[in-house]
Design a protein around this motif. Structure first.
Motif, PDB file in Angstrom:
ATOM      1  N   PHE A 204       0.898  -1.088   0.251  1.00 17.91           N
ATOM      2  CA  PHE A 204       0.431  -0.092  -0.198  1.00 17.91           C
ATOM      3  C   PHE A 204       0.947   0.996  -0.089  1.00 17.91           C
ATOM      4  CE2 PHE A 204      -2.198  -3.603   2.612  1.00 17.91           C
ATOM      5  CZ  PHE A 204      -3.582  -3.287   1.834  1.00 17.91           C
ATOM      6  N   PRO A 205       0.992   2.145  -0.747  1.00 13.59           N
ATOM      7  CA  PRO A 205       1.583   3.279  -0.984  1.00 13.59           C
ATOM      8  C   PRO A 205       0.913   4.034   0.262  1.00 13.59           C
ATOM      9  CG  PRO A 205       1.732   2.488  -3.552  1.00 13.59           C
ATOM     10  CD  PRO A 205       0.295   1.686  -2.589  1.00 13.59           C
ATOM     11  N   ALA A 215       6.121   6.713   1.482  1.00 16.22           N
ATOM     12  CA  ALA A 215       6.163   5.453   2.311  1.00 16.22           C
ATOM     13  C   ALA A 215       5.850   4.483   1.506  1.00 16.22           C
ATOM     14  CB  ALA A 215       6.688   5.883   3.988  1.00 16.22           C
ATOM     15  N   PHE A 216       5.381   3.125   2.745  1.00 11.82           N
ATOM     16  CA  PHE A 216       4.930   1.949   1.842  1.00 11.82           C
ATOM     17  C   PHE A 216       4.672   1.286   3.547  1.00 11.82           C
ATOM     18  CE2 PHE A 216       7.868   2.938  -1.717  1.00 11.82           C
ATOM     19  CZ  PHE A 216       6.500   2.713  -2.523  1.00 11.82           C
ATOM     20  N   THR A 236      11.814   8.788   7.610  1.00  8.11           N
ATOM     21  CA  THR A 236      13.179   9.190   6.219  1.00  8.11           C
ATOM     22  C   THR A 236      13.324  10.694   6.036  1.00  8.11           C
ATOM     23  OG1 THR A 236      11.781   8.621   4.388  1.00  8.11           O
ATOM     24  CG2 THR A 236      12.073   7.058   4.614  1.00  8.11           C
ATOM     25  N   PRO A 237      13.758  11.086   5.666  1.00  3.64           N
ATOM     26  CA  PRO A 237      13.258  12.537   4.470  1.00  3.64           C
ATOM     27  C   PRO A 237      12.271  13.079   4.263  1.00  3.64           C
ATOM     28  CG  PRO A 237      15.893  11.530   4.249  1.00  3.64           C
ATOM     29  CD  PRO A 237      15.250  10.417   4.776  1.00  3.64           C
ATOM     30  N   VAL A 238      11.619  11.836   4.100  1.00  2.00           N
ATOM     31  CA  VAL A 238      10.277  12.777   3.500  1.00  2.00           C
ATOM     32  C   VAL A 238       9.185  11.868   4.367  1.00  2.00           C
ATOM     33  CG1 VAL A 238      12.000  12.396   1.023  1.00  2.00           C
ATOM     34  CG2 VAL A 238      10.562  10.515   1.735  1.00  2.00           C
ATOM     35  N   PHE A 239       9.604  11.147   5.675  1.00  2.00           N
ATOM     36  CA  PHE A 239       8.072  10.523   5.597  1.00  2.00           C
ATOM     37  C   PHE A 239       8.660  10.575   7.578  1.00  2.00           C
ATOM     38  CE2 PHE A 239       6.242   6.414   7.508  1.00  2.00           C
ATOM     39  CZ  PHE A 239       4.770   6.841   7.722  1.00  2.00           C
ATOM     40  N   THR A 240       7.718  11.316   7.895  1.00  2.00           N
ATOM     41  CA  THR A 240       7.615  11.372   9.460  1.00  2.00           C
ATOM     42  C   THR A 240       5.886  10.705   9.998  1.00  2.00           C
ATOM     43  OG1 THR A 240       8.931  13.018   9.669  1.00  2.00           O
ATOM     44  CG2 THR A 240       7.201  11.840  11.750  1.00  2.00           C
ATOM     45  N   LYS A 241       6.209   9.657  10.345  1.00  2.00           N
ATOM     46  CA  LYS A 241       4.508   8.697  10.369  1.00  2.00           C
ATOM     47  C   LYS A 241       3.372   9.624  11.250  1.00  2.00           C
ATOM     48  CE  LYS A 241       3.206   4.361  11.939  1.00  2.00           C
ATOM     49  NZ  LYS A 241       3.023   2.519  12.775  1.00  2.00           N
ATOM     50  N   GLY A 242       4.039  10.348  11.807  1.00  2.00           N
ATOM     51  CA  GLY A 242       2.910  11.270  13.031  1.00  2.00           C
ATOM     52  C   GLY A 242       2.056  12.583  11.965  1.00  2.00           C
TER      53      GLY A 242
END
Length: 616
Positions: A204-205, A215-216, A236-242
């Motif tokens: 799931f993208p 993210a995935f 990652t540099p492009v993804f913060t879960k919160g």
């Protein structure tokens, strides 16, 4: 990367109002639009969009700029990514860099990671639809009732059952193993090398609010696997879960229209509901609901309906989510789905597949207030017929209620608790006031205050307010660049020297003298941050300052020139008044010959001043 003409083409194809409307609820305000700031929680809109200038300004944070700057700040992307987002939105094909740009040479850039994510999502999606290795994955989605249309809408894919399938493919596309690791798609081995993070999983993208794959999340397909049911991308540099809500990109327009969002936990819940017509849902992806999540939703909706598991764990999750939602000023309701056959607990996925989307939406419409659910939940946990149980009930209830700062909501919540506790509402109000007073005494005024240490606060950015007359003249010149030469000819720099905004006018004249005054936007881009901030504030104001002609900025060039000359005359009068006061103050200390000469200059100065005033 791209020439200025290409970037201008992309910007011109994207009206700033339409772009920002995809992210914020805009309301007309004269010739402008207003919205709540996307950068902080507020109740009074301070974010202004000026269509005629194609700019925006946030008064609460002193930030502003064009449509690209908006995307860069609100979506946390770099300049190339913002250009790509607008190009994709307008259907413009940008010239691509060579493979090396997206490979090892750009391995540390956000843009390279986003390009790798986008290509990976497409590759996995094609594998799911057509590759023989994904036959069992296709069987799985068919059993779950997901249509091909839904698979395409959410770009669902399949990661092959291999330790290095993605690594091999990505390197063939010109991406390095190091970049794959930074993107969270591969994991380093202890003895060197890398292996694929996602193997034999339904993929799931996870899309950002702007539609980029950041993210995935991968679901295991084998029931007997020893691995986790879900494996998610690390931060990652492009993804913060919160800071990311699954489904927000797909359901944005419906959310804005409904002014209400249903929050569930998992991707499959949301996707199944979307397929059955429930398109006002977002998923927190199993993470605790954060203040960033709440802030994002507040820009789009007024209320949230929490739909977690209907057991005690789900109700606790709802209680944990409340403080962030209340702080953002969102109304909160709670939807507990009825048990299925044999008392089995249902989630949105199982309920909608059995009963349909309309039945789900009917339950959403009558979902009770958060405080009613909490009053009932705590009554089950604590025996209110005993003094000990009542005290425990009140403590747990008050701890949550202390997060609410809406007086009406507090009143309603206390009335709901009264029925459970069997006490008068006035008595419970007094108990709650006492609880709050104690809590405030326990909370230090500043972080570290109890230890005597208070962290130094960063200095606030200074911003200047342009003098009203200088401001109007500046607006006239920027609206009608063709009048700048005449204004420059009639206005000596000494007449605006020392005035707030005077240096900006001087820079405008200098740009014209050096033939670098190409456009309003190019001039703004050459200003420093504080001057640019002041000009954007000027443009964002709903009305012009009190001036010789308040409507001048919207006039034709001839009328604008006339109003500009009136501004020049007023500035001249102000300059002469200052000079007259200076001479008058100095005469008293002069010797007779000097004083006589100064009186002559004063007489001439007063004649000039009278002439300037007569023009006005």
């Amino acid at each position: 990367m791209w020439d200025p003409q290409t970037i201008d083409k992309v910007k011109s194809a994207n009206d700033i109002v339409e772009v920002i409307r995809d992210y914020l609820t805009l309301r007309p305000s004269g010739a402008n639009f207003k919205a709540l700031s996307p950068f902080k929680n507020e109740k009074t809109p301070s974010f202004v969009v000026t269509p005629s200038k194609q700019i925006w300004y946030c008064f609460s944070t002193s930030q502003g700029g064009d449509v690209l700057k908006f995307l860069m700040l609100t979506q946390s992307v770099d300049f190339p990514t913002a250009v790509r987002m607008l190009a994709r939105r307008a259907g413009i094909v940008l010239p691509e860099p060579d493979a090396a740009t997206g490979g090892q040479g750009a391995g540390d850039s956000k843009e390279a990671i986003l390009r790798l994510n986008e290509k990976t999502a497409f590759w996995w999606h094609e594998l799911l639809l057509h590759d023989p290795r994904a036959a069992h994955a296709r069987d799985y989605v068919a059993k779950r009732g997901l249509t091909e249309e839904t698979l395409k809408a959410f770009h669902i894919g399949y990661a092959p059952d291999s330790w290095d399938a993605h690594l091999t493919w990505s390197q063939q596309q010109g991406f390095s193993a190091e970049l794959s690791e930074k993107a969270g798609l591969s994991v380093p081995k202890q003895n060197g090398g890398h292996y694929d993070r996602f193997r034999d999983r339904l993929m799931f993208p996870i899309f950002s609010e702007a539609g980029t794959v950041v993210a995935f999340s991968g679901r295991a397909l084998k029931a007997d696997t020893k691995e986790a049911k879900y494996v998610n991308s690390p931060e990652t540099p492009v993804f913060t879960k919160g800071r990311v809500l699954f489904g927000l990109y797909h359901n944005r327009k419906e959310l804005v229209a409904a002014k209400s969002a249903v929050v569930c936990e998992g991707q499959v819940d949301l996707i199944t509901c979307h397929q059955h017509g429930v398109k006002t849902m977002v998923a927190s992806q199993g993470t605790a609901f954060t203040p960033d999540h709440a802030r994002i939703l507040k820009r789009l909706v007024d209320e949230v309906v929490l739909c977690f598991d209907s057991d005690e764990a789900g109700l606790r999750a709802a209680a944990r989510s409340y403080p962030a939602l209340a702080a953002a000023g969102l109304a909160v309701r709670v939807l507990s789905l009825p048990d299925g056959e044999g008392g089995a607990k249902q989630d949105p996925d199982s309920f909608v597949r059995k009963s349909g989307g309309e039945a789900f939406l009917k339950l959403v419409a009558v979902a009770p207030d958060f405080w009613k659910c909490q009053a009932e939940r705590l009554a089950v946990l604590h025996d209110c017929s005993t003094a000990r149980g009542s005290m425990a009930y009140k403590r747990a209830y008050f701890e949550l209620l202390a997060e609410c700062h809406d007086a009406t909501q507090v009143e309603v919540a206390l009335m709901m608790a009264c029925a459970r506790l069997g006490v008068a509402v006035d008595s419970l109000k007094e108990d709650f006031r006492a609880f709050r007073r104690q809590a405030q005494r326990r909370t230090p005024a500043h972080p570290g205050a109890e230890s005597g240490y208070v962290e130094a606060q960063p200095p606030q950015k200074k911003s200047c307010d342009i003098h009203p007359v200088v401001g109007l003249l500046l607006r006239l010149c920027l609206d009608h660049l063709e009048i700048v030469p005449e204004v420059q000819r009639f206005l000596p720099e000494s007449h605006v020297s020392g005035m707030s905004g005077g240096t900006i006018l001087t820079q405008l004249f200098q740009a014209h003298s050096h033939d670098s005054l190409e456009s309003q936007q190019s001039f703004l881009e050459h200003l420093d941050e504080i001057d640019q901030d002041a000009v954007l504030r000027l443009f964002a104001k709903n009305s012009l300052p009190v001036t010789p002609d308040p409507t001048a900025a919207a006039q034709e060039p001839e009328a604008a020139m006339k109003s500009a000359l009136l501004c020049v005359s007023r500035l001249e009068a102000m300059h002469l008044e200052k000079e007259v006061r200076k001479i008058e103050a100095s005469i008293a200390t002069m010797k007779t010959p000097d004083a006589m000469q100064a009186l002559g200059e004063l007489s001439k100065m007063r004649q000039k001043l009278d002439k300037a005033r007569n023009i006005l």
